[in-house]
Design a protein around this motif. Sequence first.
Motif, mmCIF file in Angstrom:
data_model
loop_
_atom_site.group_PDB
_atom_site.id
_atom_site.type_symbol
_atom_site.label_atom_id
_atom_site.label_comp_id
_atom_site.label_asym_id
_atom_site.label_seq_id
_atom_site.Cartn_x
_atom_site.Cartn_y
_atom_site.Cartn_z
ATOM 1 N N MET A 188 0.756 -1.124 0.092
ATOM 2 C CA MET A 188 -0.111 -0.052 0.161
ATOM 3 C C MET A 188 0.915 1.320 -0.013
ATOM 4 S SD MET A 188 -3.388 0.676 0.421
ATOM 5 C CE MET A 188 -4.389 1.649 0.641
ATOM 6 N N PRO A 189 0.491 2.076 -0.908
ATOM 7 C CA PRO A 189 1.597 3.369 -1.044
ATOM 8 C C PRO A 189 1.303 4.334 0.269
ATOM 9 C CG PRO A 189 0.240 3.220 -2.773
ATOM 10 C CD PRO A 189 -0.207 1.912 -1.937
ATOM 11 N N THR A 190 2.368 4.903 0.853
ATOM 12 C CA THR A 190 2.391 5.611 1.880
ATOM 13 C C THR A 190 1.653 6.944 1.347
ATOM 14 O OG1 THR A 190 4.475 6.552 1.247
ATOM 15 C CG2 THR A 190 4.615 4.878 2.620
ATOM 16 N N GLY A 191 1.281 7.850 2.286
ATOM 17 C CA GLY A 191 0.777 9.114 2.084
ATOM 18 C C GLY A 191 1.516 9.989 1.344
ATOM 19 N N GLU A 192 2.924 10.148 1.693
ATOM 20 C CA GLU A 192 3.976 10.819 0.919
ATOM 21 C C GLU A 192 3.981 10.273 -0.701
ATOM 22 O OE1 GLU A 192 8.574 11.578 1.200
ATOM 23 O OE2 GLU A 192 7.416 11.903 2.955
ATOM 24 N N ALA A 193 3.947 9.106 -0.817
ATOM 25 C CA ALA A 193 4.083 8.597 -2.151
ATOM 26 C C ALA A 193 2.798 8.887 -3.107
ATOM 27 C CB ALA A 193 4.124 7.050 -2.170
ATOM 28 N N LEU A 194 1.437 8.990 -2.365
ATOM 29 C CA LEU A 194 0.320 9.268 -3.153
ATOM 30 C C LEU A 194 0.318 10.774 -3.363
ATOM 31 C CD1 LEU A 194 -2.237 7.329 -0.923
ATOM 32 C CD2 LEU A 194 -1.434 6.828 -3.329
ATOM 33 N N GLN A 195 0.858 11.756 -2.295
ATOM 34 C CA GLN A 195 0.757 12.835 -2.794
ATOM 35 C C GLN A 195 1.836 13.294 -3.847
ATOM 36 O OE1 GLN A 195 3.041 15.054 0.356
ATOM 37 N NE2 GLN A 195 1.232 16.932 0.336
ATOM 38 N N GLY A 196 3.022 12.499 -4.026
ATOM 39 C CA GLY A 196 3.875 12.617 -4.993
ATOM 40 C C GLY A 196 3.310 12.123 -6.544
ATOM 41 N N VAL A 197 2.437 11.101 -6.475
ATOM 42 C CA VAL A 197 1.660 10.790 -7.647
ATOM 43 C C VAL A 197 0.668 11.854 -8.079
ATOM 44 C CG1 VAL A 197 0.002 9.069 -8.541
ATOM 45 C CG2 VAL A 197 2.002 8.315 -7.192
ATOM 46 N N GLY A 198 0.187 12.320 -6.918
ATOM 47 C CA GLY A 198 -1.040 13.506 -7.202
ATOM 48 C C GLY A 198 -0.389 14.507 -7.937
ATOM 49 N N LYS A 199 0.878 15.050 -7.712
ATOM 50 C CA LYS A 199 1.541 16.188 -8.188
ATOM 51 C C LYS A 199 1.938 15.838 -9.600
ATOM 52 C CE LYS A 199 3.642 18.384 -4.255
ATOM 53 N NZ LYS A 199 4.960 18.647 -3.357
ATOM 54 N N VAL A 200 2.276 14.678 -9.751
ATOM 55 C CA VAL A 200 2.657 14.149 -11.129
ATOM 56 C C VAL A 200 1.226 14.073 -12.027
ATOM 57 C CG1 VAL A 200 3.365 12.279 -12.755
ATOM 58 C CG2 VAL A 200 4.740 12.679 -10.620
ATOM 59 N N VAL A 201 0.218 13.617 -11.606
ATOM 60 C CA VAL A 201 -1.197 13.513 -12.234
ATOM 61 C C VAL A 201 -1.532 15.095 -12.433
ATOM 62 C CG1 VAL A 201 -3.518 12.763 -12.223
ATOM 63 C CG2 VAL A 201 -1.723 11.202 -11.522
ATOM 64 N N ASP A 202 -1.423 15.863 -11.574
ATOM 65 C CA ASP A 202 -1.662 17.400 -11.866
ATOM 66 C C ASP A 202 -0.915 17.894 -13.078
ATOM 67 O OD1 ASP A 202 -3.345 17.500 -9.778
ATOM 68 O OD2 ASP A 202 -1.956 18.404 -8.240
ATOM 69 N N GLY A 203 0.232 17.467 -13.213
ATOM 70 C CA GLY A 203 1.120 17.956 -14.306
ATOM 71 C C GLY A 203 0.778 17.300 -15.624
ATOM 72 N N ILE A 204 0.325 16.019 -15.607
ATOM 73 C CA ILE A 204 -0.225 15.280 -16.691
ATOM 74 C C ILE A 204 -1.317 16.009 -17.276
ATOM 75 C CG2 ILE A 204 -1.100 13.152 -17.438
ATOM 76 C CD1 ILE A 204 0.970 11.843 -15.957
ATOM 77 N N SER A 205 -2.239 16.347 -15.989
ATOM 78 C CA SER A 205 -3.578 16.946 -16.410
ATOM 79 C C SER A 205 -3.647 18.352 -17.252
ATOM 80 C CB SER A 205 -4.605 17.087 -15.252
ATOM 81 O OG SER A 205 -3.984 18.213 -14.252
#
Length: 199
Positions: free
Chosen positions: A1-18
């Motif tokens: 299960m990804p940590t909160g920090e990892a999920l936050q990092g993925v969220g930033k990348v997805v924000d960039g992709i969006s």
Amino acid sequence: MPTGEALQGVGKVVDGISRLSPDLLAYACQHILSYLQGQIRGVEAADISDRFQRAGVRLDHEALQNIVRFLLLTFRSAGKSNLSADNLVSRLEEGSNKWPKASLQVMHRLWSEHGALVHAQQEVQALLSISQLVDLQWKLGMAVSSDACRSLNSPYVCLLLKIVEPSGMICHKSFEMTIPQFQNFHKQLKEIAAVMETV
């Protein structure tokens, strides 16, 4: 299960992709998929950045690098696991709920077209996971100031290596040699070339 920090990092990348149009995302993905299929030697983030800038999308260097690394890791992992396009999209949605529908459709379409080829190439790559030298440039210079040199005004050779790392990213390494060191280096390269011709 990804940590909160990892999920936050993925969220930033997805924000960039969006921020990318479907065409720009497809361009970046196709560049990465071409590398993962062995069609090109590496992923030049500078080429992707130029295309984004021409389309009016400005991303800082770190954001662009994170997007490229994320897409590389996503496609490489999907290739190793031999995921279907539906499973890939499901995993992306599990990682972040911020994915635009159009981006997921691009990922699904491209993985449907290229997934099997990436999987086959990943099996080959597993056997050959070493860095590759893509380009070597050199120039002759003259030392005018140095902490290490005893005698200034002595010639040196500066080498610039362009290397594709196993991750697929292209990196640049540079170093300097004295003329005798460079001559020895040249001799060793000739010996290596001679041995390789006999293989």
